[in-house]
Write an enzyme that holds these catalytic residues in place. Structure first.
Site, short mmCIF file in Angstrom:
data_model
loop_
_atom_site.label_atom_id
_atom_site.label_comp_id
_atom_site.label_asym_id
_atom_site.label_seq_id
_atom_site.Cartn_x
_atom_site.Cartn_y
_atom_site.Cartn_z
N ASP A 191 7.27 108.28 111.08
CA ASP A 191 8.51 108.42 110.30
C ASP A 191 9.33 109.59 110.83
O ASP A 191 8.78 110.62 111.22
CB ASP A 191 8.16 108.63 108.82
CG ASP A 191 9.35 108.45 107.91
OD1 ASP A 191 10.36 107.85 108.35
OD2 ASP A 191 9.29 108.90 106.75
N ASN A 208 11.62 96.46 106.92
CA ASN A 208 12.60 96.94 107.91
C ASN A 208 13.68 95.92 108.24
O ASN A 208 14.71 96.27 108.83
CB ASN A 208 11.89 97.37 109.19
CG ASN A 208 11.17 98.69 109.07
OD1 ASN A 208 10.24 98.97 109.81
ND2 ASN A 208 11.59 99.53 108.12
#
Length: 234
Positions: A13, A61
């Site tokens: 991340d 996503n």
């Protein structure tokens, strides 16, 4: 149960925030993140881990802007083709987990080709979680159970084993250490079943800035912890 670190899982991340801090497009952060992915993979291969699973693209996503999703798909395909020699030269077995039917046939073929080319390597496996989410994975496993029910389930333990055998990770060890970079403290639907007894680490370091030295420090901390696996330890 064994307390040795065999399986490391990472939620990578911080690419977008890293790029923003440098006044660059998000794509710039993703490109730098790929270099970090490669560096960490090679380090793990050289330090006797058995498995490294990286959260590369989640089922959520797809909600990102189409331009970013398209870029990520192109970057993934390019990475799998360009880095083929890296896998072969370092004896790295490549595996993909997730609902690969969500990808184009061309990308699926690229994934399967690299899996096939590296299938005989046994010492170290790099796993990319692609179009992956634990809820999706478990739902597919339960669907398989309903459609093909075994006749030998007579207790909870045998049911758990049957579910595990139907997961994408059926041939991989349980997760020992789950790490998230970027400062957020959540699991984001990643390897929830497989991480039942994993040690959790959260670092504020953004993924493009994360180095093998940072990983060494985290692993050192991992070995200072007492893993109980539900038991009492004196």
């Amino acid at each position: 149960m064994d307390s040795t670190l065999k399986h490391l899982a990472i939620i990578m991340d911080g690419n977008g925030r890293w790029a923003k801090l440098k006044n660059k497009a998000r794509a710039y952060g993703h490109k730098k993140g790929v270099k970090t992915l490669k560096d960490i993979t090679i380090w793990c291969a050289n330090h006797k881990l058995e498995c490294l699973t990286l959260y590369a693209f989640s089922t959520e996503n797809w909600k990102r802007p189409k331009s970013e999703v398209d870029f990520l798909m192109k970057m993934l395909k390019k990475y799998l083709k360009d880095e083929r020699s890296t896998y072969l030269d370092n004896n790295i077995r490549f595996r993909a987990i997730g609902d690969l039917e969500g990808f184009s046939k061309e990308l699926r073929d690229t994934i399967l080709r690299l899996e096939n080319d590296t299938r005989y390597f046994k010492d170290f496996t790099q796993v990319l979680a692609l179009n992956y989410g634990s809820k999706n994975e478990l739902s597919r496993a339960f669907k398989s159970l309903l459609e093909n029910p075994p006749n030998h389930i007579n207790n909870i333990e045998s049911l758990e084993n049957e579910i595990s055998h139907r997961l994408d990770t059926h041939d991989l060890p349980e997760v020992d250490l789950l790490l998230r970079t970027g400062g957020e403290m959540r699991l984001s639907n990643f390897l929830l079943w497989q991480s039942s007894y994993a040690e959790l680490f959260f670092t504020p370091i953004l993924w493009p800035d994360f180095t093998p030295k940072d990983l060494e420090n985290i692993i050192s901390d991992f070995y200072k912890r007492v893993r109980k696996f539900g038991e009492l330890k004196c």
